[in-house]
Design an enzyme around this catalytic site. Structure first.
Site, PDB file in Angstrom:
ATOM      1  N   ASP A   1      -7.466  10.642 -12.373  1.00 59.32           N
ATOM      2  CA  ASP A   1      -6.513  10.932 -11.301  1.00 59.32           C
ATOM      3  C   ASP A   1      -5.627  12.104 -11.704  1.00 59.32           C
ATOM      4  O   ASP A   1      -4.920  12.029 -12.706  1.00 59.32           O
ATOM      5  CB  ASP A   1      -5.662   9.691 -11.029  1.00 59.32           C
ATOM      6  CG  ASP A   1      -4.552   9.939 -10.020  1.00 59.32           C
ATOM      7  OD1 ASP A   1      -4.672  10.877  -9.210  1.00 59.32           O
ATOM      8  OD2 ASP A   1      -3.559   9.178 -10.036  1.00 59.32           O
TER       9      ASP A   1
ATOM     10  N   SER B   1      -0.163   3.768  -6.062  1.00 63.14           N
ATOM     11  CA  SER B   1       0.268   5.012  -5.452  1.00 63.14           C
ATOM     12  C   SER B   1       1.776   4.946  -5.141  1.00 63.14           C
ATOM     13  O   SER B   1       2.562   4.574  -6.005  1.00 63.14           O
ATOM     14  CB  SER B   1      -0.571   5.287  -4.195  1.00 63.14           C
ATOM     15  OG  SER B   1      -0.343   6.562  -3.681  1.00 63.14           O
ATOM     16  N   TYR B   2       2.191   5.303  -3.925  1.00 61.79           N
ATOM     17  CA  TYR B   2       3.622   5.273  -3.605  1.00 61.79           C
ATOM     18  C   TYR B   2       4.178   3.860  -3.674  1.00 61.79           C
ATOM     19  O   TYR B   2       5.355   3.661  -4.005  1.00 61.79           O
ATOM     20  CB  TYR B   2       3.875   5.876  -2.220  1.00 61.79           C
ATOM     21  CG  TYR B   2       5.337   6.220  -1.994  1.00 61.79           C
ATOM     22  CD1 TYR B   2       5.850   7.438  -2.426  1.00 61.79           C
ATOM     23  CD2 TYR B   2       6.204   5.319  -1.391  1.00 61.79           C
ATOM     24  CE1 TYR B   2       7.187   7.755  -2.258  1.00 61.79           C
ATOM     25  CE2 TYR B   2       7.549   5.616  -1.207  1.00 61.79           C
ATOM     26  CZ  TYR B   2       8.040   6.838  -1.647  1.00 61.79           C
ATOM     27  OH  TYR B   2       9.369   7.139  -1.491  1.00 61.79           O
TER      28      TYR B   2
ATOM     29  N   GLY C   1     -13.036   6.438 -15.755  1.00 60.49           N
ATOM     30  CA  GLY C   1     -13.668   6.981 -14.565  1.00 60.49           C
ATOM     31  C   GLY C   1     -12.959   6.650 -13.274  1.00 60.49           C
ATOM     32  O   GLY C   1     -13.392   7.062 -12.201  1.00 60.49           O
ATOM     33  N   GLY C   2     -11.839   5.917 -13.359  1.00 63.13           N
ATOM     34  CA  GLY C   2     -11.124   5.511 -12.156  1.00 63.13           C
ATOM     35  C   GLY C   2     -10.409   6.672 -11.497  1.00 63.13           C
ATOM     36  O   GLY C   2      -9.879   7.555 -12.179  1.00 63.13           O
TER      37      GLY C   2
ATOM     38  N   HIS D   1      -7.587   7.908  -8.205  1.00 60.88           N
ATOM     39  CA  HIS D   1      -6.176   7.636  -7.928  1.00 60.88           C
ATOM     40  C   HIS D   1      -5.949   6.172  -7.559  1.00 60.88           C
ATOM     41  O   HIS D   1      -4.999   5.549  -8.028  1.00 60.88           O
ATOM     42  CB  HIS D   1      -5.685   8.555  -6.811  1.00 60.88           C
ATOM     43  CG  HIS D   1      -4.258   8.307  -6.418  1.00 60.88           C
ATOM     44  ND1 HIS D   1      -3.225   8.389  -7.332  1.00 60.88           N
ATOM     45  CD2 HIS D   1      -3.702   7.964  -5.241  1.00 60.88           C
ATOM     46  CE1 HIS D   1      -2.090   8.125  -6.714  1.00 60.88           C
ATOM     47  NE2 HIS D   1      -2.341   7.852  -5.456  1.00 60.88           N
TER      48      HIS D   1
ATOM     49  N   THR E   1       0.842  -1.195   0.000  1.00 58.38           N
ATOM     50  CA  THR E   1       0.000   0.000   0.000  1.00 58.38           C
ATOM     51  C   THR E   1       0.877   1.246   0.000  1.00 58.38           C
ATOM     52  O   THR E   1       2.016   1.214   0.446  1.00 58.38           O
ATOM     53  CB  THR E   1      -0.940  -0.012   1.225  1.00 58.38           C
ATOM     54  OG1 THR E   1      -1.658  -1.250   1.218  1.00 58.38           O
ATOM     55  CG2 THR E   1      -1.947   1.111   1.170  1.00 58.38           C
ATOM     56  N   GLY E   2       0.321   2.340  -0.513  1.00 58.89           N
ATOM     57  CA  GLY E   2       1.090   3.575  -0.667  1.00 58.89           C
ATOM     58  C   GLY E   2       1.342   4.296   0.630  1.00 58.89           C
ATOM     59  O   GLY E   2       1.225   3.768   1.721  1.00 58.89           O
ATOM     60  N   GLY E   3       1.679   5.549   0.492  1.00 59.52           N
ATOM     61  CA  GLY E   3       1.988   6.371   1.656  1.00 59.52           C
ATOM     62  C   GLY E   3       3.254   7.176   1.446  1.00 59.52           C
ATOM     63  O   GLY E   3       3.226   8.235   0.844  1.00 59.52           O
TER      64      GLY E   3
END
Length: 454
Positions: free
Chosen positions: A378, A169-170, A428-429, A431, A68-70
């Site tokens: 996004d 994401s990250y 339509g997605g 981030h 997962t990001g961050g």
């Protein structure tokens, strides 16, 4: 807190089979295992994971490590908001335990998944010594290597399964680095024991300024800024909107940013909602990271409006900090006082991977399969910037740009390059596209993992 942690042994692995979850009616209709894996003896660092077995054919289906990001957002984000088998019933919080239901678009219908709280300090991962939390891109990636070695030692039956690494994401920045390490068999792994087949990343940060530079052309293409402003930016900034070198560029970029602030950067069609945080704070040093990820909860958060994406984050705070929840997950007492979704300010973090693009290139040229996908609404990591660095590889086109379909409608657009590289958009997605387009992302992932054309 420290005295309690010193009493806890550092284990190679400590697993709990979870058959019931508070808030979920009845027995779980899937196999869930949680546990800790020790990755650094000196500081007593243990990474917490959730393992979901494939509901289709666990002995032959792929195994996916999902990050997962961050950085330092909990892997529970992936499990409960995105691609895992449970999701929150989004009704107004009334002081009772939030309810969970089965997610019909869970990727566990075609792959086993390990959701990992990494780097340490994310979710329920912890260190006995404070200095154990002082990690960065490189060191946390090496700890994941140690995690994988030990996890497979305890789960050798999965060594022959096709193995993929994924994240958005990250985490999209970190995924190719970790996959590179696995492919090279470095650190304590003397040779690649893992059956690595490839990786997949969604709206991935690269670390390169190409992500930031793509926001202004993207904003123009979606009517957020005018032709005149865009032309002024092109004329005065010489393609660099990140570091303006003259007053004319500085002025026009400021005007453009003011206009961009009028839309939700994570999803330009979404309402602008507060994040589930009482006092959002930012660290200027984290300017290359993603704004959506950089809010921290300190105690119970303020309640966002019902209907905002952040409302599910709000519910998860109360669920994850419930005593019964922690007991069912096998959380060690005294390790994490308050679970928070994104823990980005409590501990130091070193951003020592300037750019991940070369790792994408190296992996793909070695023949590893790659799926890069982007929610096309996004503004944080626009799909156009992502496709730009993909095109810079100059790979030949195997299947040219076309729509891919679901239920008779275009679900997005895709192009396939040589060396097993697929790029796809999710129409339509946002981030994190699986948050608001779960059905489309499920179909995309299933086809790709099953080696079918999108």
């Amino acid at each position: 807190m420290i005295s309690l942690l010193l009493l806890l042994p550092l284990s190679g692995a400590a697993a709990t089979v979870v058959t019931h979850l508070p808030g979920f009616a009845g027995a779980l209709p899937f196999y869930l295992e949680t546990g800790y894996v020790g990755v650094e003896e000196e500081t007593g660092t243990e990474l917490f994971y959730y393992f979901l077995e494939s509901e289709r054919s666990p002995s032959t289906d792929p195994l996916l490590l999902w990050l997962t990001g961050g950085p330092r957002c909990s892997a529970f984000s992936g499990l409960a908001y995105e691609i895992g088998p449970v999701k929150f019933v989004e009704r107004r919080y009334n002081g009772t335990l939030p309810q969970l239901v089965y997610n019909p678009y869970s990727w566990t219908q075609m792959t086993s998944i390990v959701f990992l709280d990494s780097p340490v300090g994310s979710g329920f991962s912890y260190a006995r010594e404070r200095r154990g939390y002082d990690v960065g891109d490189i060191s946390s990636s090496l700890q994941i290597l140690t995690f994988l070695r030990k996890w497979f030692d305890d789960h050798p039956e999965y060594l022959s399964n096709p193995f993929y690494i994924g994240g958005d994401s990250y985490a999209g920045k970190m995924t190719p680095l970790i996959a590179h390490y696995v492919s090279e068999g470095i650190e304590e792994m003397q040779y690649p024991l893992i059956n690595l087949k490839g990786y997949l990343v969604g709206n991935p940060l690269t670390g390169d300024k190409i992500d930031d530079n793509s926001r202004i052309p993207y904003s123009h293409s979606f009517g957020i800024i005018s032709d005149q402003l865009y032309e002024a930016a092109v004329t005065n900034c010489n393609g660099d909107y990140v570091n303006p070198r003259n007053k004319a560029c500085t002025d026009v970029v400021k005007t453009i940013k003011d206009l961009m602030s009028q839309v939700c950067s994570g999803g330009i069609l979404d309402p602008i909602c507060p994040f589930a945080s009482p006092k959002p704070r930012r660290d200027a040093h984290r300017r290359k990271s993603l704004a959506e990820e950089h809010y921290q909860l300190n105690g119970p958060p303020d309640e966002p409006p019902l209907g905002c994406v952040s409302y599910r984050y709000y519910l998860s705070y109360f669920w994850a900090n419930n005593i019964a929840t922690r007991a069912s997950l096998g959380i060690k007492e005294g390790t994490v006082r308050d679970w928070i979704r994104c823990n980005v300010y409590s501990y130091p973090y070193t951003f020592d991977l300037p750019n991940s693009i070369k790792y994408h290139f190296n992996l793909i040229t070695k023949g590893y399969r790659a799926l890069v996908y982007s929610g096309d609404h996004d503004l944080q990591v626009p799909f156009s910037g992502t496709h730009s660095w993909i095109r810079s590889f100059n790979f030949s086109i195997v299947d040219d740009w076309r729509a891919w379909h679901l239920d008779g409608q275009a679900a997005g657009f895709t192009i396939m390059y040589a060396n097993n590289l697929t790029f796809a958009t999710i129409k339509g997605g946002r981030h994190v596209a699986s948050e608001n387009r779960p059905k489309e992302c499920f179909a995309m992932a299933k086809r790709w993992l099953d080696r079918e054309p999108l």
